[in-house]
Write a protein that holds these residues in place. Structure first.
Motif, short mmCIF file in Angstrom:
data_model
loop_
_atom_site.label_atom_id
_atom_site.label_comp_id
_atom_site.label_asym_id
_atom_site.label_seq_id
_atom_site.Cartn_x
_atom_site.Cartn_y
_atom_site.Cartn_z
N ASN A 14 26.86 6.72 7.58
CA ASN A 14 27.87 7.08 8.57
C ASN A 14 29.11 6.18 8.55
OD1 ASN A 14 26.31 9.22 9.52
ND2 ASN A 14 25.18 7.85 10.87
N GLY A 15 29.28 5.41 7.47
CA GLY A 15 30.52 4.66 7.31
C GLY A 15 30.68 3.46 8.22
N LYS A 16 29.58 3.03 8.82
CA LYS A 16 29.58 1.80 9.62
C LYS A 16 28.71 0.77 8.91
CE LYS A 16 31.88 2.79 13.51
NZ LYS A 16 33.05 2.01 13.97
N VAL A 17 29.30 -0.36 8.57
CA VAL A 17 28.59 -1.32 7.75
C VAL A 17 28.03 -2.46 8.59
CG1 VAL A 17 30.13 -0.79 5.84
CG2 VAL A 17 30.58 -2.79 7.25
N SER A 18 26.97 -3.06 8.04
CA SER A 18 26.41 -4.25 8.68
C SER A 18 26.85 -5.51 7.94
CB SER A 18 24.88 -4.17 8.69
OG SER A 18 24.40 -3.93 7.39
N ILE A 19 27.45 -5.32 6.77
CA ILE A 19 27.90 -6.45 5.96
C ILE A 19 29.38 -6.69 6.25
CG2 ILE A 19 28.13 -7.33 3.60
CD1 ILE A 19 26.12 -4.98 2.85
N PRO A 20 29.72 -7.85 6.84
CA PRO A 20 31.08 -8.01 7.36
C PRO A 20 32.18 -8.11 6.31
CG PRO A 20 29.85 -10.03 7.59
CD PRO A 20 28.87 -8.99 7.14
N THR A 21 31.79 -8.29 5.05
CA THR A 21 32.82 -8.36 4.02
C THR A 21 33.28 -6.98 3.56
OG1 THR A 21 31.01 -8.64 2.45
CG2 THR A 21 32.22 -10.61 3.09
N TYR A 22 32.57 -5.94 3.97
CA TYR A 22 32.94 -4.57 3.57
C TYR A 22 33.61 -3.84 4.73
CZ TYR A 22 29.60 -5.51 -0.20
OH TYR A 22 28.94 -6.06 -1.26
N PRO A 23 34.53 -2.97 4.43
CA PRO A 23 35.20 -2.25 5.51
C PRO A 23 34.39 -1.05 6.03
CG PRO A 23 36.15 -1.63 3.41
CD PRO A 23 35.15 -2.72 3.12
N ASN A 24 34.45 -0.90 7.35
CA ASN A 24 34.00 0.36 7.94
C ASN A 24 34.92 1.47 7.47
OD1 ASN A 24 31.97 -0.82 9.66
ND2 ASN A 24 33.60 -1.51 11.03
N LEU A 25 34.37 2.64 7.27
CA LEU A 25 35.18 3.78 6.87
C LEU A 25 35.21 4.88 7.94
CD1 LEU A 25 33.99 4.20 3.16
CD2 LEU A 25 35.91 2.85 4.03
N ALA A 26 34.25 4.88 8.82
CA ALA A 26 34.15 5.94 9.83
C ALA A 26 35.40 5.99 10.69
CB ALA A 26 32.92 5.71 10.71
N GLY A 27 36.03 7.13 10.71
CA GLY A 27 37.19 7.31 11.56
C GLY A 27 38.48 6.75 11.00
N GLN A 28 38.41 6.19 9.81
CA GLN A 28 39.65 5.73 9.20
C GLN A 28 40.52 6.95 8.88
OE1 GLN A 28 42.14 3.86 9.06
NE2 GLN A 28 40.98 2.05 8.40
N ASN A 29 41.81 6.75 8.83
CA ASN A 29 42.71 7.87 8.57
C ASN A 29 42.47 8.48 7.19
OD1 ASN A 29 44.25 7.96 10.98
ND2 ASN A 29 45.26 6.09 10.35
#
Lengths: 86, 86
Positions: free
Chosen positions: A21-36
């Motif tokens: 679902n585009g929500k990451v637990s690893i803080p070095t990677y970007p979330n993608l959910a809801g990005q433009n």
């Protein structure tokens, strides 16, 4: 234009870094959910064109190099759509 | 580590493109609200180091070139914190 369902089916390889679902637990990677959607599309093309280097750009380039313009559009539509449900 | 309040006070120049509260209405720009702090930090440094080119990277580079490591850390903490309220 990108197709959300097609994007979802093409997202299997993205999950290991960008999370279900585009929500990451690893803080070095970007979330993608809801990005433009357009930004996601532009960014994937930027990695494919080698316009992003350093950090984990090599990894992203390897993933997107095999994607077609339609694949990228579908993935962008899919990840952008995830934010609508929040 | 970054300071959320300091980041907020330093974010005035970011608002025109990234929106108040890090949610944009312009689809070519990325939302920042709730993005991972470390990713935001890494990305700003990538623009500063010239590791991102093409598209609007020139604009971002111009904005971050004058930022210190602490400024970047503060801004990353601020924008990451916005997602916690959602």
């Amino acid at each position: 234009a990108g197709d959300v369902e097609a994007g979802k089916s093409k997202s299997a390889k993205c999950v290991s870094c960008h999370g279900v679902n585009g929500k990451v637990s690893i803080p070095t990677y970007p979330n993608l959910a809801g990005q433009n959607e357009v930004y996601l599309d532009v960014s994937m093309h930027a990695y494919k064109k080698g316009e992003r280097t350093g950090g984990l750009a090599t990894v992203m380039s390897a993933y997107v190099n095999n994607l077609s313009d339609q694949d990228i559009a579908d993935l962008a539509a899919y990840y952008a759509s995830l934010g609508e449900k929040e």
